[in-house]
Enzyme design. Sequence first.
Site, PDB file in Angstrom:
ATOM      1  N   GLY A 130       0.778  -1.236   0.000  1.00 12.64           N
ATOM      2  CA  GLY A 130       0.000   0.000   0.000  1.00 12.64           C
ATOM      3  C   GLY A 130       0.809   1.286   0.000  1.00 12.64           C
ATOM      4  N   ILE A 150     -11.126  -6.972 -12.441  1.00 15.09           N
ATOM      5  CA  ILE A 150     -12.356  -6.255 -12.087  1.00 15.09           C
ATOM      6  C   ILE A 150     -13.526  -6.881 -12.860  1.00 15.09           C
ATOM      7  CG2 ILE A 150     -13.519  -3.997 -12.168  1.00 15.09           C
ATOM      8  CD1 ILE A 150     -11.157  -4.122 -10.217  1.00 15.09           C
ATOM      9  N   HIS A 197       0.247   0.615 -13.460  1.00 17.99           N
ATOM     10  CA  HIS A 197       0.992  -0.584 -13.833  1.00 17.99           C
ATOM     11  C   HIS A 197       2.488  -0.234 -13.850  1.00 17.99           C
ATOM     12  CE1 HIS A 197       1.491  -4.565 -15.508  1.00 17.99           C
ATOM     13  NE2 HIS A 197       2.398  -4.033 -16.321  1.00 17.99           N
TER      14      HIS A 197
HETATM   15  C1  GAR Z   1       3.056  -1.096  -7.537  1.00 22.69           C
HETATM   16  O1  GAR Z   1       4.356  -1.059  -8.051  1.00 22.69           O
HETATM   17  C2  GAR Z   1       2.050  -1.159  -8.666  1.00 22.69           C
HETATM   18  O2  GAR Z   1       2.466  -0.474  -9.805  1.00 22.69           O
HETATM   19  C3  GAR Z   1       1.999  -2.636  -8.916  1.00 22.69           C
HETATM   20  O3  GAR Z   1       2.032  -3.219  -7.629  1.00 22.69           O
HETATM   21  C4  GAR Z   1       2.807  -2.394  -6.769  1.00 22.69           C
HETATM   22  C5  GAR Z   1       2.023  -2.176  -5.493  1.00 22.69           C
HETATM   23  O4  GAR Z   1       2.800  -1.558  -4.519  1.00 22.69           O
HETATM   24  N1  GAR Z   1       0.817  -2.994  -9.646  1.00 22.69           N
HETATM   25  C6  GAR Z   1       0.780  -4.014 -10.500  1.00 22.69           C
HETATM   26  O5  GAR Z   1       1.729  -4.726 -10.722  1.00 22.69           O
HETATM   27  C7  GAR Z   1      -0.582  -4.196 -11.182  1.00 22.69           C
HETATM   28  N2  GAR Z   1      -0.448  -5.078 -12.301  1.00 22.69           N
HETATM   29  P1  GAR Z   1       2.132  -0.918  -3.233  1.00 22.69           P
HETATM   30  O6  GAR Z   1       1.216  -1.963  -2.611  1.00 22.69           O
HETATM   31  O7  GAR Z   1       3.283  -0.603  -2.318  1.00 22.69           O
HETATM   32  O8  GAR Z   1       1.391   0.310  -3.665  1.00 22.69           O
END
Ligand code: GAR
Length: 187
Positions: free
Chosen positions: A12, A88, A104
């Site tokens: 998060g 989703i 992404h």
């Molecule tokens: C982030 O780097 C986001 O871009 C990626 O997950 C991470 C979450 O980090 N999302 C994906 O890979 C979606 N396909 P966080 O929980 O610390 O925000």
Amino acid sequence: MKKIIILASGNGTNAQSIMDHFKEVDSVQVSLVLSNKPQAFVLERASKFGVPAMSFNRSAFAKAGTVETLLKAEMPDLLVLAGFLWKIPESLVKLFPNKIINIHPALLPNYGGKGMYGMNVHRAIIENKEQESGITIHYVNENYDEGAIIKQATCRISQNDTADDLAAKIHKLEQEHFAKTIEELLK
Ligand code: GAR
């Protein structure tokens, strides 16, 4: 007052920076944080921030489930996927046209699709010896990582960069651009 609801599956850090950012913006409020994982640290971050937070399971997230009912009642101006890893449901995409966005950690359309998330993306990019990566903020449609692109930002990859080094560069880009882009979209 405009309302944002965040969906996240893990740590998060993106949700945190969005909550930090909009604390200072009177016209926008993060009204709820939802997670498909009861243990996700994002729920703790939200609670510390005083933002209501809850988790849900598969059946609650399915068509006509309790998440849909909740979102219909809340009617957010924007649903933000911040490291949210479930697809989703089409019913939600239809309910919130152009109101669901995702971040992404690569330059779509490259390195997107099912299974391409988090470190999997960074490892694939390093293995392929790419010289550049970045982030993509995009609308969500029925297919993984295929909705219209709102914003991209890039970073260079050095020859010796590991997947962890790249993850750190991407993290920095996310912190720099995600909340600001959301604010622009809500204007
Ligand atoms: C982030 O780097 C986001 O871009 C990626 O997950 C991470 C979450 O980090 N999302 C994906 O890979 C979606 N396909 P966080 O929980 O610390 O925000």
